[in-house]
Design an enzyme around this catalytic site. Structure first.
Site, PDB file in Angstrom:
ATOM      1  N   GLU A 153       0.920  -1.164   0.001  1.00  0.00           N
ATOM      2  CA  GLU A 153      -0.115   0.101   0.058  1.00  0.00           C
ATOM      3  C   GLU A 153       1.071   1.126   0.128  1.00  0.00           C
ATOM      4  OE1 GLU A 153      -2.023  -0.935   3.643  1.00  0.00           O
ATOM      5  OE2 GLU A 153      -2.963  -2.846   2.489  1.00  0.00           O
ATOM      6  N   LEU A 211      -6.126  -2.132  -1.116  1.00  0.00           N
ATOM      7  CA  LEU A 211      -5.877  -2.068   0.297  1.00  0.00           C
ATOM      8  C   LEU A 211      -6.315  -3.541   0.883  1.00  0.00           C
ATOM      9  CD1 LEU A 211      -6.809   0.880   2.426  1.00  0.00           C
ATOM     10  CD2 LEU A 211      -5.842  -1.283   3.365  1.00  0.00           C
ATOM     11  N   GLU A 257      -4.387  -7.151   2.713  1.00  0.00           N
ATOM     12  CA  GLU A 257      -3.177  -7.574   3.226  1.00  0.00           C
ATOM     13  C   GLU A 257      -2.876  -9.039   2.813  1.00  0.00           C
ATOM     14  OE1 GLU A 257      -5.026  -5.231   4.865  1.00  0.00           O
ATOM     15  OE2 GLU A 257      -3.592  -3.733   5.640  1.00  0.00           O
ATOM     16  N   PHE A 278       1.768  -1.374   8.320  1.00  0.00           N
ATOM     17  CA  PHE A 278       2.073  -1.220   9.817  1.00  0.00           C
ATOM     18  C   PHE A 278       1.691  -2.618  10.216  1.00  0.00           C
ATOM     19  CE2 PHE A 278       0.489   3.288   8.658  1.00  0.00           C
ATOM     20  CZ  PHE A 278       1.213   4.037   9.557  1.00  0.00           C
ATOM     21  N   ASP A 311       0.558  -3.472  12.877  1.00  0.00           N
ATOM     22  CA  ASP A 311      -1.029  -3.505  13.352  1.00  0.00           C
ATOM     23  C   ASP A 311      -1.965  -3.998  12.427  1.00  0.00           C
ATOM     24  OD1 ASP A 311      -0.334  -1.145  15.781  1.00  0.00           O
ATOM     25  OD2 ASP A 311       0.959  -0.947  13.924  1.00  0.00           O
ATOM     26  N   TYR A 312      -1.385  -3.930  11.132  1.00  0.00           N
ATOM     27  CA  TYR A 312      -2.536  -4.392  10.263  1.00  0.00           C
ATOM     28  C   TYR A 312      -2.198  -5.704   9.352  1.00  0.00           C
ATOM     29  CZ  TYR A 312      -3.554   0.326  11.415  1.00  0.00           C
ATOM     30  OH  TYR A 312      -4.015   1.447  12.053  1.00  0.00           O
ATOM     31  N   PRO A 341      -5.042  -9.713   8.615  1.00  0.00           N
ATOM     32  CA  PRO A 341      -5.586 -10.322   7.631  1.00  0.00           C
ATOM     33  C   PRO A 341      -5.037 -11.260   6.585  1.00  0.00           C
ATOM     34  CG  PRO A 341      -6.100  -7.871   7.454  1.00  0.00           C
ATOM     35  CD  PRO A 341      -4.898  -8.005   8.571  1.00  0.00           C
ATOM     36  N   HIS A 351      -1.052   1.823  15.884  1.00  0.00           N
ATOM     37  CA  HIS A 351       0.231   2.277  15.322  1.00  0.00           C
ATOM     38  C   HIS A 351       1.413   1.846  15.879  1.00  0.00           C
ATOM     39  CE1 HIS A 351      -2.927   4.549  13.062  1.00  0.00           C
ATOM     40  NE2 HIS A 351      -2.051   4.421  12.313  1.00  0.00           N
TER      41      HIS A 351
END
Ligand SMILES: Cc1ncc(C[n+]2csc(CCOP(=O)(O)OP(=O)(O)O)c2C)c(N)n1
Ligand SMILES: [Mg+2]
Length: 718
Positions: free
Chosen positions: A406, A447, A449, A472, A474-475, A478, A519
């Site tokens: 991304e 977007l 993952e 990040f 944190d993401y 998925p 974050h």
């Protein structure tokens, strides 16, 4: 095996059979029947406790056999579902090979006895190793189809891929296509939709087959799919050829497959066939469909059984008479019997083979081959600048490298690119790379993952070297299944036939002053917990250069954790160490020598430990600091050496105190170095909660210099 049954030639009604000749019609029937008989034999073996699991292809044979006539083994790329036995037989997988998988034999070509039966995979046929996960295959197939387009324009990359380990299986043909199949249930997975989005957006030569048997275990299709029809739902995807057929009818299936395959070969876009099939043998031998399917429904399904229907058709059309059918079936039965006898007598895998192929047997990133001296030159660079510089160096050397994620491109729109400076990542870690190396090598993704990781895996399977970014840490979630169940396991589950040398760059960590819970996360131990994956986490620009280069040059999947707080610090800068500077994985760095106590740490806590040590030095306390920098593998020898030297140790890390990465290190020290300790092992880590946005709260939650100083003093009191 050649068909020995002699066939009386009948005059065929051409439109009725879509131009299929006698031999092909009989070949289809033979393959369908062989597939069914192999299922029957496996079921018998399971009931005799000679195999351990069975999942059948019964009811799916007609569409799969028809599809097999159009796919070219060793040319097209195949991501088959577990019900694709007839397809695999058509492509050249032998009955013996399927039964070797059932008994878990050493010579099972799909996994060497590691996976359940019907988890296909054969590199020489381009059949990519299948996991048990329903849906992961779709995005991997997208990556494989992207490799098709990439190799078309990048011949040097193809040549480089052929030279790499497993390069003998790298190939590319001008009109090759990628096939992926799944069930009606699997289309509910997000990855199915993520894959369609990319396949249609990029007009990839990707052929989907949805084998809709009306159920996903016990869940009927109207509960699974809004409106009950997947082909209705996907019709608005641009450039997607959509066809629906009776998948129990091989002749109708033949015509539908022909058109869809041609559409993909002609590069008009992806195609999706929605084939209605049956599932007469329950979901697997662990299921009993009588528990949820009415007798009426089961009878209706039996009437649609592809085997009996097609046998009747062949007789009715005068293609085979009853005797010839019986003779063909007897011949198949013999073949299955012989294959089963051979499989039952086959050698089992040795116990110690279980350790093989977790990692590459060809490239050891922890070896001396990766030791080198930096050739420092130029102005000092920050950590994030060093990421971009290292990627640029490696991209020049190796055309197999693609970079995506991304916001990683400078600007997706070419017109804008001429006018603007460019984005190059939310942290600028990929700045300028698209401009320098082209849109096909550096590009933005939707977007999504799971698809970023799955696509990377598909590309890597075909010999490319994707360096994908998760924006990040944190993401990352998925993508967890793609990482844990696919990336990490690909080499092991295929017994070394396939590999997944993807580099995943992941900005991680807190100390951002305002990052908040989404974050600032740590969680490296979740990934060091996964065999098959290498995990590194540098704390200086020099280590970024050396470890990122090793990550790219090694042949395993690597999670490259970049601490966001360290990206632009003045204290960890370095001059450029030269285009061939590598650091082996699993080698710690001694940040500072000392004699009273050791701090084992990594990431953003390294600097905090240094500040604490400098303060303590003024009080006459001498602290040794070890930066692990590589978390899996990690440098146990360096840990043992420092503990034996100072006899007191603190493990300081940013992740949560409980179950964090340092908890394992502390446990192992207590376990294996107990005799060398003068005091208990102590941990300094984050509180077992979330990282708050309010800086004052964040300060309390994350480990600070003052926490380290206090812990050192307490430990010296022993
Ligand atoms: C991600 C995932 N979730 C759940 C399962 C357990 N499971 C195995 S097969 C299956 C049903 C699949 O249905 P469908 O895609 O329609 O294929 P079918 O078995 O009907 O051919 C489920 C839920 C799994 N293997 N993977
Ligand atoms: Mg189903």
């Amino acid at each position: 095996m050649a068909l020995q049954t002699r066939v009386k030639l009948a005059k065929l009604d051409a439109p009725k059979v879509h131009g299929l000749d006698h031999d092909t019609l009989i070949r289809i029937y033979r393959t369908m029947f062989l597939s069914r008989r192999l299922d029957d034999r496996e079921i018998q073996l399971k009931r005799q406790n000679k195999i351990y699991f069975q999942i059948s292809s019964a009811g799916h044979e007609a569409i799969c056999a028809a599809m097999g006539l159009f796919l070219r083994p060793g040319v097209d790329w195949i991501y088959p579902y577990y019900r694709d036995r007839a397809l695999c037989l058509m492509l050249g997988v032998t009955p013996l090979e399927t039964l070797l998988a059932a008994v878990g034999a050493k010579d099972d070509p799909s996994s060497g006895g590691r996976q359940m039966p019907s988890h296909w995979g054969q590199p020489k046929l381009n059949i990519v190793s299948k996991s048990s996960c329903t849906g992961t295959q779709f995005v991997q197939a997208v990556g494989a189809a992207e490799a098709t387009l990439y190799y078309e324009g990048r011949r040097k990359a193809l040549a480089q891929a052929k030279k790499a380990p497993l390069g003998e299986y790298v190939n590319h043909e001008r009109d090759e296509i990628v096939y992926v199949s799944g069930g009606d249930g699997a289309t509910s997975e997000g990855e199915f939709w993520e894959s369609l989005n990319v396949a249609c957006g990029k007009r990839l030569p990707l052929l989907y087959l949805v084998e809709d048997n009306g159920y996903a275990i016990s869940v009927p299709v109207e509960v699974q799919t809004a409106g009950g029809s997947i082909s209705k739902l996907v019709r608005s995807f641009p450039a997607l050829h959509v066809a629906e057929c009776d998948g129990t009818d091989p002749i109708e299936s033949y015509s539908v497959c022909k058109e869809a395959v041609q559409y993909c070969r002609e590069r008009r876009g992806p195609a999706l066939i929605h084939a209605h099939v049956t599932r007469p043998y329950s979901h697997s031998l662990s299921d009993d469909e009588k528990l949820y399917k009415s007798a009426e429904e089961r009878e209706e399904e039996a009437r649609r059984d592809p085997i009996s229907k097609f046998a009747l058709f062949l007789v009715r059309e005068g293609i085979l008479d009853q005797k010839q059918i019986e003779s063909l079936e007897a011949e198949v039965d013999n073949e299955v019997r012989e294959a089963a006898d051979q499989a039952l007598a086959a050698e089992e895998p040795s116990i110690d083979s279980i350790r093989m192929n977790v990692y590459s047997p060809d490239v050891d990133p922890a070896s001396a081959a990766f030791e080198s001296e930096p050739q420092l030159h130029g102005a000092p660079k920050t950590m994030v600048e060093m990421v971009a510089l290292t990627l640029a160096d490696e991209m020049a050397r190796d055309e197999r490298i693609t970079i995506f994620g991304e916001d990683v491109a400078d600007a997706s729109r070419e017109d804008s690119l001429k006018q603007v400076k460019g984005k190059g990542g939310v942290f600028k870690a990929t700045a300028g790379l698209q401009r320098k190396y082209g849109n096909d090598r550096v590009f933005n993704t939707p977007l999504a993952e799971a698809s970023i990781v799955g696509r990377a895996l598909g590309m890597a399977t075909r010999g490319l070297k994707p360096v994908a970014e998760i924006q990040f840490f944190d993401y990352i979630w998925p993508a967890m299944m793609q990482i844990r169940d696919e990336l990490c396991v690909m080499r092991w589950r295929s017994n070394g036939a396939f590999k997944a040398p993807v580099v995943l760059r992941v900005p991680i960590g807190g100390y951002l002053t305002g990052g908040g819970v989404y974050h600032s996360q740590s969680g490296e131990s979740i990934f060091t917990h996964c065999p098959g994956l290498r995990v590194v986490m540098p704390s200086t620009a020099l280590d970024v250069a050396g470890l990122l280069r090793t990550a790219i040059r090694c042949d395993d999947p690597v999670m490259f954790l970049e601490h966001k707080h360290l990206y632009r610090q003045p204290y960890n800068r370095s001059e450029h160490p030269g285009p061939d500077f590598t650091i082996p994985f699993g080698k710690a760095r001694t940040v500072k020598e000392g004699s009273d106590l050791s701090i084992i740490t990594y990431g953003a806590v390294v600097h905090r430990a240094e500040v604490a040590a400098a303060q303590l030095e003024r009080e006459g306390i001498s602290v040794e600091i070890i930066d692990l920098r590589s978390l899996s593998p990690y440098d146990w020898e360096a840990i043992a050496a420092t503990v034996r030297k100072t006899h007191r140790v603190i493990v300081a890390y940013e992740d949560m105190l409980s179950w964090g990465y340092g908890a394992e290190i502390a446990a192992r020290i207590a376990d294996e170095l107990f005799e060398d300790l003068d005091a208990p092992v102590r941990r300094v880590a984050a509180m077992d909660t979330f990282c708050a946005y309010q800086p004052k709260l964040e300060d309390v939650i994350l480990p600070q210099t003052s926490h380290i100083t206090a812990a050192v003093k307490r430990l010296l009191e022993y």
